[in-house]
Write an enzyme that holds these catalytic residues in place. Sequence first.
Site, PDB file in Angstrom:
ATOM      1  N   SER A 176       3.522   9.667  16.284  1.00 37.64           N
ATOM      2  CA  SER A 176       2.627   8.601  16.170  1.00 37.64           C
ATOM      3  C   SER A 176       3.750   7.195  16.187  1.00 37.64           C
ATOM      4  O   SER A 176       3.065   6.083  16.683  1.00 37.64           O
ATOM      5  CB  SER A 176       1.610   8.296  15.058  1.00 37.64           C
ATOM      6  OG  SER A 176       2.408   8.524  13.723  1.00 37.64           O
ATOM      7  N   ASP A 425       0.495   0.692   5.179  1.00 40.57           N
ATOM      8  CA  ASP A 425       1.136   1.604   6.169  1.00 40.57           C
ATOM      9  C   ASP A 425       2.687   0.948   6.156  1.00 40.57           C
ATOM     10  O   ASP A 425       2.858   0.026   6.847  1.00 40.57           O
ATOM     11  CB  ASP A 425       0.551   1.591   7.444  1.00 40.57           C
ATOM     12  CG  ASP A 425       1.227   2.722   8.459  1.00 40.57           C
ATOM     13  OD1 ASP A 425       2.526   2.922   8.279  1.00 40.57           O
ATOM     14  OD2 ASP A 425       0.776   2.592   9.582  1.00 40.57           O
ATOM     15  N   HIS A 428       4.757   2.975  10.340  1.00 46.00           N
ATOM     16  CA  HIS A 428       4.519   2.056  11.595  1.00 46.00           C
ATOM     17  C   HIS A 428       4.875   0.681  11.449  1.00 46.00           C
ATOM     18  O   HIS A 428       5.086   0.132  10.603  1.00 46.00           O
ATOM     19  CB  HIS A 428       3.082   2.546  11.820  1.00 46.00           C
ATOM     20  CG  HIS A 428       2.804   3.910  12.257  1.00 46.00           C
ATOM     21  ND1 HIS A 428       2.533   4.894  11.118  1.00 46.00           N
ATOM     22  CD2 HIS A 428       3.111   4.851  13.078  1.00 46.00           C
ATOM     23  CE1 HIS A 428       2.262   5.910  11.431  1.00 46.00           C
ATOM     24  NE2 HIS A 428       2.836   6.027  12.750  1.00 46.00           N
TER      25      HIS A 428
END
Length: 449
Positions: A176, A425, A428
């Site tokens: 990802s 998060d 990312h």
Amino acid sequence: MGSKWEPWNGFHRKSNHILVKLFASVLLVGISFRLFFSDSSGLVPVSWSTEAVERAAVPVADVGDGEIRKDSSSTDNTGNVDASIPETTPDIEEVSQEEKCDLFNGEWIPNPSGPAYTNESCKFIEAPQNCMTNGRPDRGYLYWRWKPYGCDIPLFNAKTFLDVVRNKSWALIGDSILRNHVQSLICLLSKAEEPVEVYHDDDYKSRRWHFPSHNFTLSLIWAPFLIRADIFENDDGESKSELELHLDMLDTKWTNQYNSFDYIVISGGQWFLKTAIYWEKNTVIGCHYCTGKNLTEVGLEYPYRKALHLLFSFITSSIHKPLVIYRTWTPDHFENGEWFNGGTCNRTVPYKKGEFNGKDVDHLMRRIELEEFEKATALNGSENSSRLKLLDTYHLSLLRPDGHSGPYRTYRPFDSGKNSTVQNDCLHWCLPGPVDTWNDLIMQLLLNE
């Protein structure tokens, strides 16, 4: 004595008196002009090229931490610019920018001009990375740029990039974070031409875009381990069973397409931290963090090293010779916990050099990567090893705790109150954000190639 000056006797004639004065005046002016130039330290001999002079004149900066940061000019061992420039400069001309400067060693400096795009100008940003739309209140993280010590890198130029890759096919293969990276690349490229999506799988994890005016194809291939993996979890990380990894088999989702690509960016790693059962030769050899399974704890190093060895062996032995760029490990910035138990990343400015050196697992995984990469590129007689390049984003990413989505991975997470419990998060990246610099570096590698 007098006989030696006979040729000048003619100048004593009255008719030539004016010419004698004129000649003497010109001679005196010439001598004075020559003496003036030879004594002037600010002037330059004719044999020095303008380019050589400009290089010699660039100052050396003391950065204040005891380290002398040098530019690409010639210097002596004291850090002073060498004033003895040769009449010709072939050595200076022949040294490439890549040899003069480590693109991956530098610092983040203020960038008042801000990012190349915004969440409004680019429609390709996916919701978890669209921090501005999701309500992130600060904007300081948008105003930094990466500056290697001793040189500079141009910002990404979409038109130049698309011209270089005309009629070519690119793939980004990995997890990802690669998907995060692809979004950044498409946002930058869409300033010159907007792509058309021509394929996606059922989960939109593997996708492909086409830039018709340049006949350029960009693919994202979901292969989080790069090797064969049986995965039993959903997008929220909830799993109904342990992952099963086959350490002696590459993931065919990307190997079956390998020959169709001219350029490849590939990376992985973060998924190896998950609970997993390991297979070799169709036999379970152990696991990682699988309590209650009565299996040998293998740890992280062996499976990650095996996977990278298999990866690089495939690349260097393949008949097909694309340019393959391997991107290094990406550190996270969770503080006061991890993603599953309340970890946060609330910082709003970059770290200074040495302020944060990463976690033990970062050092372990990065060491494995560099060792396996070095083995692969050191293979004698391998034509493909020269087509394998390193995109070392580790240090520049390590210094950017402010660039993550944090709680703004979801839309307006604190609408119900500042004390709301939200998942952060810290792996990312917001878009636009620090990950855009990865594409600046890729373009530099591409142009150098």
